[in-house]
Design a protein around this motif. Sequence first.
Motif, PDB file in Angstrom:
ATOM      1  N   GLY A 148     -70.852 -16.690 -36.755  1.00 44.49           N
ATOM      2  CA  GLY A 148     -71.195 -17.917 -36.054  1.00 44.49           C
ATOM      3  C   GLY A 148     -70.399 -18.135 -34.791  1.00 44.49           C
ATOM      4  O   GLY A 148     -70.910 -18.671 -33.808  1.00 44.49           O
ATOM      5  N   GLU A 149     -69.157 -17.704 -34.778  1.00 42.15           N
ATOM      6  CA  GLU A 149     -68.314 -17.874 -33.588  1.00 42.15           C
ATOM      7  C   GLU A 149     -68.916 -17.166 -32.375  1.00 42.15           C
ATOM      8  O   GLU A 149     -68.842 -17.659 -31.253  1.00 42.15           O
ATOM      9  CB  GLU A 149     -66.917 -17.341 -33.865  1.00 42.15           C
ATOM     10  N   ARG A 190     -72.526  -7.316 -28.874  1.00 37.85           N
ATOM     11  CA  ARG A 190     -73.261  -8.464 -28.345  1.00 37.85           C
ATOM     12  C   ARG A 190     -73.434  -8.325 -26.846  1.00 37.85           C
ATOM     13  O   ARG A 190     -72.467  -8.260 -26.102  1.00 37.85           O
ATOM     14  CB  ARG A 190     -72.519  -9.767 -28.688  1.00 37.85           C
ATOM     15  N   LYS A 191     -74.678  -8.222 -26.422  1.00 38.01           N
ATOM     16  CA  LYS A 191     -75.016  -8.157 -24.991  1.00 38.01           C
ATOM     17  C   LYS A 191     -76.079  -9.191 -24.698  1.00 38.01           C
ATOM     18  O   LYS A 191     -76.803  -9.605 -25.592  1.00 38.01           O
ATOM     19  CB  LYS A 191     -75.551  -6.775 -24.614  1.00 38.01           C
TER      20      LYS A 191
END
Length: 166
Positions: free
Chosen positions: A87-88, A163-164
């Motif tokens: 979630g962060e 993550r992109k």
Amino acid sequence: MSTKNTPLRRKDRLRTETEARDIINSCDFTVLSTADSENMPYGVPVSVVLEENHLYFHCAKAGRKLENIQQNPHVCVTFAKVRLVDGENFTTRYESVIAEGTAAVVEEETEKCHALQLICRRYTQHSDEEIDAYIQRYFAQTGVVRVDLESISAKVALNVGDRKST
């Protein structure tokens, strides 16, 4: 127009077929997707086992998934393992496989019994003798479907650096 040959957008997450097979063999959650002759989709959880280039699952001898397979034998089987809801970082860490192929009800008794033994060995801790006794007790009322695999594709995102922006 078919989307069958659409390439995976995130090639950095693509894994080998060997890795895909390892994910299949360790995955507890699987969804079989079918479509009827009018292209109405249907997805249902199934318990599968992989042997060579085939997936097997057991089922009742009647029902919507079997009707769909009779009308349209092309299926997709999705395997997903959520490792962490992050979630962060607004993302999820996961491993997944998409397997596509042609499904057929197994009619031959030796193959059906073999498939049921494989399924029982994967999902239970019973002895071979207990498995065989159980299979014989329910053999006549149990259906087995074989999916002849045409493609297997694995996608994995386990690292925060994966993550992109889209």
